[in-house]
Design a protein around this motif. Structure first.
Motif, PDB file in Angstrom:
ATOM      1  N   ALA A 177       1.207   4.099  -2.971  1.00  0.00           N
ATOM      2  CA  ALA A 177       1.077   5.534  -2.726  1.00  0.00           C
ATOM      3  C   ALA A 177       2.297   6.294  -3.231  1.00  0.00           C
ATOM      4  O   ALA A 177       2.179   7.402  -3.772  1.00  0.00           O
ATOM      5  CB  ALA A 177       0.870   5.793  -1.231  1.00  0.00           C
TER       6      ALA A 177
ATOM      7  N   GLN B 179       0.825  -1.201   0.000  1.00  0.00           N
ATOM      8  CA  GLN B 179       0.000   0.000   0.000  1.00  0.00           C
ATOM      9  C   GLN B 179       0.864   1.258   0.000  1.00  0.00           C
ATOM     10  O   GLN B 179       0.556   2.239  -0.692  1.00  0.00           O
ATOM     11  CB  GLN B 179      -0.924  -0.006   1.226  1.00  0.00           C
ATOM     12  CG  GLN B 179      -2.019  -1.049   1.149  1.00  0.00           C
ATOM     13  CD  GLN B 179      -2.865  -1.092   2.410  1.00  0.00           C
ATOM     14  OE1 GLN B 179      -2.431  -0.679   3.498  1.00  0.00           O
ATOM     15  NE2 GLN B 179      -4.081  -1.599   2.293  1.00  0.00           N
TER      16      GLN B 179
ATOM     17  N   ARG C   8      -1.287   9.807   0.231  1.00  0.00           N
ATOM     18  CA  ARG C   8      -2.253  10.207  -0.789  1.00  0.00           C
ATOM     19  C   ARG C   8      -2.776  11.611  -0.538  1.00  0.00           C
ATOM     20  O   ARG C   8      -2.900  12.426  -1.466  1.00  0.00           O
ATOM     21  CB  ARG C   8      -3.410   9.200  -0.845  1.00  0.00           C
ATOM     22  CG  ARG C   8      -3.006   7.820  -1.368  1.00  0.00           C
ATOM     23  CD  ARG C   8      -4.243   6.977  -1.658  1.00  0.00           C
ATOM     24  NE  ARG C   8      -5.012   6.690  -0.449  1.00  0.00           N
ATOM     25  CZ  ARG C   8      -4.818   5.617   0.315  1.00  0.00           C
ATOM     26  NH1 ARG C   8      -3.857   4.750   0.013  1.00  0.00           N
ATOM     27  NH2 ARG C   8      -5.577   5.411   1.375  1.00  0.00           N
ATOM     28  N   ASP C   9      -3.093  11.917   0.718  1.00  0.00           N
ATOM     29  CA  ASP C   9      -3.612  13.248   1.047  1.00  0.00           C
ATOM     30  C   ASP C   9      -2.565  14.326   0.792  1.00  0.00           C
ATOM     31  O   ASP C   9      -2.875  15.396   0.250  1.00  0.00           O
ATOM     32  CB  ASP C   9      -4.059  13.294   2.512  1.00  0.00           C
ATOM     33  CG  ASP C   9      -5.346  12.521   2.764  1.00  0.00           C
ATOM     34  OD1 ASP C   9      -6.015  12.147   1.771  1.00  0.00           O
ATOM     35  OD2 ASP C   9      -5.679  12.290   3.937  1.00  0.00           O
TER      36      ASP C   9
ATOM     37  N   LYS D  88      -2.681   6.534   3.454  1.00  0.00           N
ATOM     38  CA  LYS D  88      -3.641   7.635   3.334  1.00  0.00           C
ATOM     39  C   LYS D  88      -2.945   8.986   3.471  1.00  0.00           C
ATOM     40  O   LYS D  88      -3.257   9.946   2.740  1.00  0.00           O
ATOM     41  CB  LYS D  88      -4.736   7.517   4.389  1.00  0.00           C
ATOM     42  CG  LYS D  88      -5.800   8.627   4.294  1.00  0.00           C
ATOM     43  CD  LYS D  88      -6.877   8.457   5.344  1.00  0.00           C
ATOM     44  CE  LYS D  88      -7.983   9.481   5.153  1.00  0.00           C
ATOM     45  NZ  LYS D  88      -7.496  10.883   5.214  1.00  0.00           N
TER      46      LYS D  88
ATOM     47  N   ALA E 274      -1.077   4.164   8.893  1.00  0.00           N
ATOM     48  CA  ALA E 274      -1.592   5.491   8.552  1.00  0.00           C
ATOM     49  C   ALA E 274      -0.917   6.092   7.319  1.00  0.00           C
ATOM     50  O   ALA E 274      -1.468   6.995   6.685  1.00  0.00           O
ATOM     51  CB  ALA E 274      -1.401   6.435   9.745  1.00  0.00           C
TER      52      ALA E 274
END
Length: 409
Positions: free
Chosen positions: A91, A87, A142-143, A139, A136
């Motif tokens: 990213a 993951q 990505r943010d 995400k 964490a």
């Protein structure tokens, strides 16, 4: 000091950090009157979120403010698994900036929210909670990438790039800890590129240390040494550069990382020269600080002296350096630094044949930040060596830790 009211403990550590009430209040976003009332016990300090923020500003473990030993954390421990690695890799392989060139995101993350998330991620890393952090990170990556892409042509573009650069550095640091050096190098390389858009030389300097650490983990010590030295020379205080605490911290950390690379090559003379240069920077800084999340200062310098001695194979010198470290100053460091040091000293004791003391260091490190001991490949190697060389059965604490680590006795 355990019997002191919490306000008195805040005042004590603020004084140790040579920080006035006004400066402390400004960094905390409170009034000087509020700080004074807290320290005198007129006002209660019972919000953990505020305690956590105070501990961050004072660069110490929050347990010290509570009058407790900075010992084992109660949060659940999980090391990274392959799914999380995949993951994070996905990213890192995103190219939001290019996509935004054609189709900008309509609702980018707010930078105020991103600042809080990035600060929390740094603290999660420096408290050694690697499992929590790796869950964490996808995400957060990505943010941060979406924010950087969305604000690319806006006045906020530099801050968005700065935040993304920090997230890449956090990702690089934890991936290297957990043994994925190539992915750590990719994240660090991305951090260096983004820091140029953020127009922050010091951020680029810290990104350089991440690249150097990844190179070192991949066995490219000479490249790591040359890279850290080249950027350290450009950022050195003097000439056209200021001597701000931030610059001293970044410059000092570059020298420390260069020293570690030189130690890996066996160049003890260069190691001593670089550590002496870092010591001068630490002396000018005047204490242990966490500017740019460096944890740089006199105490961290001593930790690196011990670590460099271990890399040079001089376990006796590493242990001597360890024993000379001031306990209160050491306890003022964040858990990741202290647990990392315990792992280094475990290696030092193993080098001089004291496997019992080596095991005790691993146990102490586990109490500070379990992930630093249980999740790092190097710690598993040390534990295997300890068990192999122990005559008879290991002590109960060492055997229990080995079981938690999954290292066979």
């Amino acid at each position: 000091m355990d019997e002191l009211p919490i306000g008195r403990r805040v005042a004590y550590w603020r004084g140790r950090r040579k920080m006035s009430q006004q400066v402390f209040a400004d960094r905390l976003g409170k009034s000087k009157s509020w700080v004074d009332k807290i320290e005198r016990g007129v006002r209660r300090l019972d919000k953990f979120s505020v305690l956590y923020e105070i501990a961050d500003i004072l660069q110490l473990d929050v347990q010290l403010l509570l009058g407790k030993d900075p010992d084992r954390r109660s949060d659940a421990l999980n090391c990274i698994d392959q799914l999380e690695v995949d993951q994070i890799r996905a990213a890192l392989e995103r190219y939001d900036a290019l996509s935004a060139y054609f189709d900008a995101a309509p609702y980018p993350p707010m930078l105020s929210d991103m600042r809080k998330a990035v600060n929390h991620a740094w603290l999660t890393y420096q408290y050694g909670r690697y499992g929590m952090l790796t869950r964490a990170l996808p995400k957060l990556l990505r943010d941060a990438q979406a924010a950087d892409a969305a604000y690319g042509a806006d006045d906020q573009s530099r801050e968005a790039a700065h935040l993304l650069g920090q997230v890449y550095q956090i990702a690089s640091s934890v991936l290297r800890k957990l043994g994925d050096s190539e992915l750590a190098w990719l994240a660090a390389d991305r951090a260096m590129a983004v820091s140029q858009r953020a127009d922050d030389q010091l951020l680029a300097g810290i990104a350089t240390t991440r690249v150097g650490n990844a190179l070192l983990a991949m066995g490219r010590a000479r490249s790591a040494l040359e890279l850290n030295l080249r950027i350290a020379n450009r950022l050195a205080p003097g000439g056209g550069n200021d001597a701000s605490p931030e610059r001293l911290s970044v410059y000092g950390l570059l020298l420390l990382q260069a020293a570690m690379a030189a130690a890996r090559t066996g160049d003890s003379a260069t190691v001593d020269d670089l550590l002496d240069g870092a010591q001068e920077a630490a002396h000018r800084l005047g204490g242990d600080h966490n500017h740019y999340w460096t944890c740089f200062g006199p105490t961290n310098l001593k930790l690196h002296r011990a670590a460099a001695a271990v890399e040079l194979g001089d376990g006796g010198r590493a242990v001597e350096t360890h024993l000379a470290i001031d306990p209160p100053s050491f306890n003022g460091l964040l858990p990741e630094r202290r647990a990392h040091h315990m792992l280094d000293i475990a290696r030092g004791f193993a080098q001089i044949g004291d496997v019992s003391a080596a095991g005790e260091m691993l146990v102490r490190g586990d109490r500070l930040a379990p992930s630093e001991i249980r999740c790092r490949p190097i710690a598993h190697e040390v534990m295997s060596d300890i068990l192999r060389r122990t005559r008879g059965a290991p002590s109960a604490p060492i055997a229990e830790l080995a079981e938690h680590m999954g290292v066979g006795i």
